[in-house]
Scaffold this active site. Structure first.
Site, PDB file in Angstrom:
ATOM      1  CB  SER A   1      -5.063  11.336  -1.931  1.00  0.00           C
ATOM      2  OG  SER A   1      -4.258  10.261  -2.359  1.00  0.00           O
TER       3      SER A   1
ATOM      4  CB  ILE B   1      -6.143   0.638  10.528  1.00  0.00           C
ATOM      5  CG1 ILE B   1      -7.253   1.566   9.989  1.00  0.00           C
ATOM      6  CG2 ILE B   1      -5.537   1.169  11.827  1.00  0.00           C
ATOM      7  CD1 ILE B   1      -6.779   2.888   9.384  1.00  0.00           C
ATOM      8  CB  THR B   2      -0.267   0.048   9.953  1.00  0.00           C
ATOM      9  OG1 THR B   2      -0.217   0.377   8.571  1.00  0.00           O
ATOM     10  CG2 THR B   2       0.994  -0.747  10.315  1.00  0.00           C
TER      11      THR B   2
ATOM     12  CD  GLU C   1       3.215   7.991   8.334  1.00  0.00           C
ATOM     13  OE1 GLU C   1       3.558   9.185   8.450  1.00  0.00           O
ATOM     14  OE2 GLU C   1       3.420   7.122   9.203  1.00  0.00           O
TER      15      GLU C   1
HETATM   16  C1  LIG Z   1      -0.144  -1.303   3.691  1.00  0.00           C
HETATM   17  C2  LIG Z   1      -0.823  -0.001   3.997  1.00  0.00           C
HETATM   18  C3  LIG Z   1      -0.813   0.488   5.294  1.00  0.00           C
HETATM   19  C4  LIG Z   1      -1.465   1.686   5.599  1.00  0.00           C
HETATM   20  N1  LIG Z   1      -1.531   2.126   6.906  1.00  0.00           N
HETATM   21  C5  LIG Z   1      -2.361   3.157   7.236  1.00  0.00           C
HETATM   22  C6  LIG Z   1      -2.594   3.487   8.606  1.00  0.00           C
HETATM   23  O1  LIG Z   1      -2.045   2.870   9.534  1.00  0.00           O
HETATM   24  N2  LIG Z   1      -3.488   4.480   8.881  1.00  0.00           N
HETATM   25  C7  LIG Z   1      -4.133   5.164   7.914  1.00  0.00           C
HETATM   26  O2  LIG Z   1      -4.922   6.049   8.240  1.00  0.00           O
HETATM   27  N3  LIG Z   1      -3.903   4.895   6.597  1.00  0.00           N
HETATM   28  C8  LIG Z   1      -3.038   3.901   6.235  1.00  0.00           C
HETATM   29  N4  LIG Z   1      -2.831   3.576   4.909  1.00  0.00           N
HETATM   30  C9  LIG Z   1      -3.551   4.328   3.878  1.00  0.00           C
HETATM   31  C10 LIG Z   1      -2.633   5.142   2.957  1.00  0.00           C
HETATM   32  O3  LIG Z   1      -2.153   6.268   3.623  1.00  0.00           O
HETATM   33  C11 LIG Z   1      -3.453   5.459   1.682  1.00  0.00           C
HETATM   34  O4  LIG Z   1      -3.537   4.243   0.948  1.00  0.00           O
HETATM   35  C12 LIG Z   1      -2.836   6.548   0.857  1.00  0.00           C
HETATM   36  O5  LIG Z   1      -2.937   7.775   1.521  1.00  0.00           O
HETATM   37  C13 LIG Z   1      -3.490   6.661  -0.533  1.00  0.00           C
HETATM   38  O6  LIG Z   1      -4.883   6.647  -0.465  1.00  0.00           O
HETATM   39  P1  LIG Z   1      -5.690   5.667  -1.437  1.00  0.00           P
HETATM   40  O7  LIG Z   1      -5.131   4.316  -1.287  1.00  0.00           O
HETATM   41  O8  LIG Z   1      -7.151   5.854  -1.180  1.00  0.00           O
HETATM   42  O9  LIG Z   1      -5.338   6.155  -2.902  1.00  0.00           O
HETATM   43  P2  LIG Z   1      -6.038   7.381  -3.772  1.00  0.00           P
HETATM   44  O10 LIG Z   1      -6.153   8.554  -2.889  1.00  0.00           O
HETATM   45  O11 LIG Z   1      -7.294   6.790  -4.347  1.00  0.00           O
HETATM   46  O12 LIG Z   1      -4.962   7.589  -4.859  1.00  0.00           O
HETATM   47  C14 LIG Z   1      -4.865   6.818  -6.064  1.00  0.00           C
HETATM   48  C15 LIG Z   1      -3.780   7.456  -6.941  1.00  0.00           C
HETATM   49  O13 LIG Z   1      -4.165   8.804  -7.290  1.00  0.00           O
HETATM   50  C16 LIG Z   1      -3.137   9.713  -6.923  1.00  0.00           C
HETATM   51  N5  LIG Z   1      -3.741  10.987  -6.512  1.00  0.00           N
HETATM   52  C17 LIG Z   1      -4.782  11.180  -5.653  1.00  0.00           C
HETATM   53  N6  LIG Z   1      -5.045  12.489  -5.536  1.00  0.00           N
HETATM   54  C18 LIG Z   1      -4.139  13.139  -6.331  1.00  0.00           C
HETATM   55  C19 LIG Z   1      -3.891  14.523  -6.651  1.00  0.00           C
HETATM   56  N7  LIG Z   1      -4.597  15.503  -6.081  1.00  0.00           N
HETATM   57  N8  LIG Z   1      -2.892  14.811  -7.529  1.00  0.00           N
HETATM   58  C20 LIG Z   1      -2.161  13.815  -8.080  1.00  0.00           C
HETATM   59  N9  LIG Z   1      -2.338  12.501  -7.824  1.00  0.00           N
HETATM   60  C21 LIG Z   1      -3.307  12.168  -6.956  1.00  0.00           C
HETATM   61  C22 LIG Z   1      -2.402   9.034  -5.773  1.00  0.00           C
HETATM   62  O14 LIG Z   1      -1.092   9.534  -5.636  1.00  0.00           O
HETATM   63  C23 LIG Z   1      -2.422   7.576  -6.231  1.00  0.00           C
HETATM   64  O15 LIG Z   1      -1.368   7.346  -7.132  1.00  0.00           O
HETATM   65  C24 LIG Z   1      -2.115   2.416   4.572  1.00  0.00           C
HETATM   66  C25 LIG Z   1      -2.099   1.924   3.259  1.00  0.00           C
HETATM   67  C26 LIG Z   1      -1.483   0.732   2.966  1.00  0.00           C
HETATM   68  C27 LIG Z   1      -1.525   0.203   1.551  1.00  0.00           C
END
Ligand SMILES: Cc1cc2nc3c(=O)[nH]c(=O)nc-3n(C[C@H](O)[C@H](O)[C@H](O)COP(=O)(O)OP(=O)(O)OC[C@H]3O[C@@H](n4cnc5c(N)ncnc54)[C@H](O)[C@@H]3O)c2cc1C
Length: 387
Positions: free
Chosen positions: A138, A163-164, A370
């Site tokens: 995030s 990375i998808t 996203e």
């Molecule tokens: C199958 C899959 C495909 C993906 N494809 C891509 C891709 O092609 N390219 C790419 O770059 N990324 C990709 N992603 C990454 C995806 O965008 C991230 O997983 C997502 O942005 C969340 O980041 P994180 O998993 O580190 O969760 P975290 O950021 O660790 O979040 C954990 C929890 O905390 C919450 N949270 C975090 N900060 C806050 C806040 N400030 N206020 C309230 N709640 C908060 C989140 O909503 C979540 O519920 C993919 C992910 C998956 C699972």
């Protein structure tokens, strides 16, 4: 006062509906038959890639100037929606081709556009988007991947996660830190090719859903690329990455719509066939009310998604709000609709003999990637409270 032209935004044109019919027929004939197997075996849907590429539907957003179809944002939404209606994993082919190439389209030099958008349109390779890292999800601006200038080159080191289509794609938009002092303003975007020396991939993640879409880590070990592969000016990469998401969150909303429509269509057929207490369960008002709620939420999600697509097409100033709102609303709706669709099939809905448990698992990711739906609410609130 709203003009007649404004109201037209809420109705798709005959051309858009012809495109929908064509994609629906193709998806049902060439993609649907493999959807369960692709999920079960967690394998890449090559049949879908072939069908989409043969019909020039793999990246219809690429402008005509670069050998593409030059389709508008709503057409791209319709393609993704119709593919997701039968197979969410396959819908990530057109969706991520747009996500990965949008930074080049928005901010790249003419040479980069001609080379990489052209290659994508000509089916020389798919595109992926590499923003997230193990410690930067995030809070994407907290990334650690470095790009250091060395004469006419940049040298990249670091790890991208989630990375998808990684490993399948030939081309990668990679965001990396060029000036660690400046946080988001010290991030730049680059095009990296799969074949560049020092690029490698992790094992595919074992996921809840979209199992046919490979999600891998990408490693950069002293990857030396020409400096002209930078997208836009140094330090503008994070802004380009965020601008890209404004446009492509609309495509995730489209994916959610498609998954939800597939679930509703299937459940609607089932309740008219299934008999209990001597009649079709569709005759019970409790079932009818569930169907009505599902269709109502789906239509509301479609309207906000198409309104966001119109804003994406025009790059309107309120696209940031609409992109986040459409993604958040449509993905929450898809989760509710697919869960209710499983319920409508009773015990059968809970088994892999029917497609609904797959659709429910696939819907979940649309609330996460996203930007999670919490992050979408942050984006919307910022827009509401600014200035
Ligand atoms: C199958 C899959 C495909 C993906 N494809 C891509 C891709 O092609 N390219 C790419 O770059 N990324 C990709 N992603 C990454 C995806 O965008 C991230 O997983 C997502 O942005 C969340 O980041 P994180 O998993 O580190 O969760 P975290 O950021 O660790 O979040 C954990 C929890 O905390 C919450 N949270 C975090 N900060 C806050 C806040 N400030 N206020 C309230 N709640 C908060 C989140 O909503 C979540 O519920 C993919 C992910 C998956 C699972």
């Amino acid at each position: 006062m709203a003009s007649a032209a404004d109201f037209d935004l809420f109705r798709t044109s005959e051309e858009h509906e012809m495109l929908r019919d064509a994609v629906r027929s193709l998806a049902e004939a060439k993609i649907a038959p493999f959807a369960a197997e692709v999920d079960e075996q967690a394998r890449f849907p090559q049949e879908a890639r072939d069908a989409l590429e043969t019909n020039d539907l793999h990246a219809i957003h690429v402008p005509e100037a670069y050998d593409g179809s030059g389709a508008d944002a709503l057409s791209t939404v319709i393609v993704i929606e119709e593919v997701a209606r039968v197979c969410a994993s396959s819908s990530l082919i057109p969706a991520v081709n747009k996500l990965g190439s949008m930074p080049v389209q928005l901010s790249g030099s003419e040479e980069l556009k001609a080379k990489y958008l052209g290659a994508l349109a000509r089916k020389e390779g798919m595109f992926s988007y590499a923003l997230s890292e193990p410690e930067a999800g995030s809070d994407a601006a907290g990334m650690k991947t470095r790009a250091v200038r060395d004469g006419d080159f940049y040298v990249l080191n670091g790890v991208k996660r989630w990375i998808t289509n990684a490993g399948v794609s030939e081309f990668y938009t990679v965001m990396a830190v060029t000036d660690p002092e400046k946080r988001s303003k010290g991030i730049s975007a680059f095009v990296v090719e799969k074949g560049d020396e020092g690029v490698s991939f992790g094992a595919p993640e074992k996921k809840l859903g979209i199992k046919g879409s490979p999600t891998r880590e990408v490693y950069f070990d002293n990857v030396r690329i020409p400096a002209d592969r930078m997208i836009g000016a140094e330090g503008t990469g994070f802004a380009t990455a965020m601008k890209t998401l404004d446009h492509t969150r609309v495509t995730i909303a489209a994916q959610a719509l498609g998954i939800a429509q597939g679930a509703l269509d299937y459940a609607k057929g089932y309740v008219q066939e299934r008999k209990q207490f001597g009649k079709a369960i569709a005759e019970f008002q409790g079932i009818q009310f569930m169907l009505a709620d599902m269709a109502m939420k789906l239509e509301a999600a479609r309207q906000i998604t198409y309104a966001a697509a119109a804003r994406s097409e025009r790059s309107d100033p309120d696209l940031t709000f609409f992109g986040a709102a459409a993604k958040c609303y449509a993905s929450d709706a898809a989760m509710e609709i697919t869960t209710d669709a499983v319920q409508l099939l009773g015990g059968y809905g809970y088994t892999r003999d029917y497609p609904l448990e797959r659709m429910m698992r696939d819907a979940k990711i649309t609330q996460i990637y996203e930007g999670t739906n919490q992050v979408q609410r942050i984006v919307m609130a910022r827009q509401l409270l600014k200035g």
